[in-house]
Design an enzyme around this catalytic site. Sequence first.
Site, PDB file in Angstrom:
ATOM      1  N   LYS A 291       1.505  -3.886   6.406  1.00  0.00           N
ATOM      2  CA  LYS A 291       2.060  -3.850   5.050  1.00  0.00           C
ATOM      3  C   LYS A 291       3.629  -3.815   5.094  1.00  0.00           C
ATOM      4  O   LYS A 291       4.225  -4.478   4.323  1.00  0.00           O
ATOM      5  CB  LYS A 291       1.528  -2.592   4.233  1.00  0.00           C
TER       6      LYS A 291
ATOM      7  N   SER B 147       0.800  -1.217   0.137  1.00  0.00           N
ATOM      8  CA  SER B 147      -0.118  -0.037   0.069  1.00  0.00           C
ATOM      9  C   SER B 147       0.867   1.423   0.008  1.00  0.00           C
ATOM     10  O   SER B 147       2.045   1.211   0.414  1.00  0.00           O
ATOM     11  CB  SER B 147      -0.922  -0.051   1.232  1.00  0.00           C
TER      12      SER B 147
ATOM     13  N   TYR C 228      -2.397  -0.456  10.449  1.00  0.00           N
ATOM     14  CA  TYR C 228      -2.510  -0.839   9.190  1.00  0.00           C
ATOM     15  C   TYR C 228      -1.262  -1.043   8.203  1.00  0.00           C
ATOM     16  O   TYR C 228      -0.812  -1.820   7.523  1.00  0.00           O
ATOM     17  CB  TYR C 228      -3.595  -0.415   8.567  1.00  0.00           C
TER      18      TYR C 228
HETATM   19  C1  WQD Z   1      -9.568   9.710   0.233  1.00  0.00           C
HETATM   20  C2  WQD Z   1      -9.656  11.450   0.175  1.00  0.00           C
HETATM   21  C3  WQD Z   1     -10.097  12.022   2.522  1.00  0.00           C
HETATM   22  C4  WQD Z   1     -13.704   9.996   3.048  1.00  0.00           C
HETATM   23  C5  WQD Z   1      -6.739   4.789   2.177  1.00  0.00           C
HETATM   24  C6  WQD Z   1      -5.904   4.147   3.101  1.00  0.00           C
HETATM   25  C7  WQD Z   1      -4.850   3.670   2.067  1.00  0.00           C
HETATM   26  C8  WQD Z   1      -5.715   2.920   1.043  1.00  0.00           C
HETATM   27  C9  WQD Z   1      -6.732   3.716   0.424  1.00  0.00           C
HETATM   28  C10 WQD Z   1      -5.320   0.462   1.297  1.00  0.00           C
HETATM   29  C11 WQD Z   1      -8.859  12.024   1.490  1.00  0.00           C
HETATM   30  C12 WQD Z   1     -11.351  12.505   1.876  1.00  0.00           C
HETATM   31  C13 WQD Z   1     -12.565  10.423   2.736  1.00  0.00           C
HETATM   32  C14 WQD Z   1     -14.991  10.829   3.192  1.00  0.00           C
HETATM   33  C15 WQD Z   1     -13.592  12.801   2.529  1.00  0.00           C
HETATM   34  N1  WQD Z   1      -6.334   1.645   1.217  1.00  0.00           N
HETATM   35  N2  WQD Z   1     -12.326  11.796   2.265  1.00  0.00           N
HETATM   36  N3  WQD Z   1     -14.764  12.075   2.964  1.00  0.00           N
HETATM   37  O1  WQD Z   1      -7.227   7.868   3.225  1.00  0.00           O
HETATM   38  O2  WQD Z   1      -6.156   8.414   0.647  1.00  0.00           O
HETATM   39  O3  WQD Z   1      -6.344   6.126   1.655  1.00  0.00           O
HETATM   40  O4  WQD Z   1      -7.545   4.080   1.233  1.00  0.00           O
HETATM   41  O5  WQD Z   1      -4.261   0.261   1.005  1.00  0.00           O
HETATM   42  O6  WQD Z   1      -4.114   2.764   2.339  1.00  0.00           O
HETATM   43  O7  WQD Z   1      -5.257   4.827   3.920  1.00  0.00           O
HETATM   44  O8  WQD Z   1      -8.622   6.996   0.984  1.00  0.00           O
HETATM   45  O9  WQD Z   1     -10.876   7.304   0.369  1.00  0.00           O
HETATM   46  O10 WQD Z   1     -10.251   7.224   2.974  1.00  0.00           O
HETATM   47  O11 WQD Z   1      -9.614   9.215   1.348  1.00  0.00           O
HETATM   48  O12 WQD Z   1     -13.382  13.834   2.495  1.00  0.00           O
HETATM   49  O13 WQD Z   1     -15.783  10.520   3.798  1.00  0.00           O
HETATM   50  O14 WQD Z   1     -11.018  11.583   0.612  1.00  0.00           O
HETATM   51  O15 WQD Z   1      -9.674  12.993   3.391  1.00  0.00           O
HETATM   52  O16 WQD Z   1      -8.580  13.311   0.952  1.00  0.00           O
HETATM   53  P1  WQD Z   1      -7.052   7.472   1.810  1.00  0.00           P
HETATM   54  P2  WQD Z   1      -9.851   7.616   1.553  1.00  0.00           P
END
Ligand code: WQD
Length: 349
Positions: free
Chosen positions: A163, A135, A159
């Site tokens: 990884k 990841s 998490y």
């Molecule tokens: C994306 C953007 C949030 C939800 C995570 C894991 C990573 C990988 C992918 C496995 C950010 C914003 C999110 C919401 C929002 N998974 N957001 N409202 O955090 O980049 O990565 O998933 O490997 O390990 O950490 O993905 O989709 O949670 O967030 O504004 O309800 O959307 O702040 O900018 P993230 P995400």
Amino acid sequence: MDSNLGEVAKTNTVLLTGGTGYIGSHVAVELAMSGHSVVLLDNLSNSRASVVDRIAQITCKPVQFIRLDMLDYEGLCAVFEQYNFDGVIHLAGMKAVGESVEKPLEYYRNNVGATINLARCCCKYNVVNIVFSSSATVYGTNANMPLCEDNDTGCVNPYGWTKLMSEQILRDVARSRKDCNIALLRYFNPIGAHSSGLIGECPNDIPSNLAPYVLKVASGQLPYVRVFGNDYDTVDGTGVRDYIHVVDLAKGHINALDKLNTNCGLVTYNLGRGKGYSVLEVIAAFERACGRKIPYKFVQRRAGDIAICYASVDKAREQLGWQAQYDIDQMAIDGWKWQQYYVKNLFNE
Ligand code: WQD
């Protein structure tokens, strides 16, 4: 352990752990469509057995499925006794960043324990080709963009550490066994679904990731999207991430498997698009896909979030001959098609 098979002749095939999950089911389709015989292994803790039939429906090929927990070492050995695996693609694991902070020991036991058991079986049964689902989280929060595979690593949640620890375990196995070929694939933000609309992400409860949350709002299951912060130094103040179509990500695993057959030793690749989109740009793409406004509200930043994260994808393009093909609109169109099927057919399964 139970499976949908009786005794079968030992055949050359690929073991796909986590094979009924969101990423796993898409990798299973690409493996089958590439002519591989595949055995899905999953404990169904975060997926449904019904996806096995839908994978078979898409590929028009029989799908072998074994329900097993990766922590059952004897059970895993029995699977390796049954098949001549050409290689293993290891996706099984718990993946919620927030949950890992609340339940660190569960994450270390499950994710690192699964990797150790799998590596033990690969060494015991001389399965020398391993693809591992890592990841972008392993890069930590202080790196400059775009992220390159030789960047320093460092994690900010359990998490991510599971990884990075699994990467290290496999790196040490490769050092101890010169015949081992291992591909560490660092996923960025996979979203969307197969164009058939038959497989996709099935969040168990309120999703923590952006795309599944937006889809629940678009389908009326949630009232509005909470945008975590609009005061970042980005194009519109909202967080920027490297979204990649899950089918592009799945295809990257086939390229990685082919690379391992060149006796490359241990290799590491980013699987992203090399381009960032903001939260508001993602919401706009889903509005175009579903043909309706998607309500949202700005709320405070989420702890642990960074402003911008996207990949350098040069190495995967040059060494794997792989590059993501689908843009954010196709991700949204395919994701919306799946959401409609999911709500209509599976929501209360
Ligand atoms: C994306 C953007 C949030 C939800 C995570 C894991 C990573 C990988 C992918 C496995 C950010 C914003 C999110 C919401 C929002 N998974 N957001 N409202 O955090 O980049 O990565 O998933 O490997 O390990 O950490 O993905 O989709 O949670 O967030 O504004 O309800 O959307 O702040 O900018 P993230 P995400």
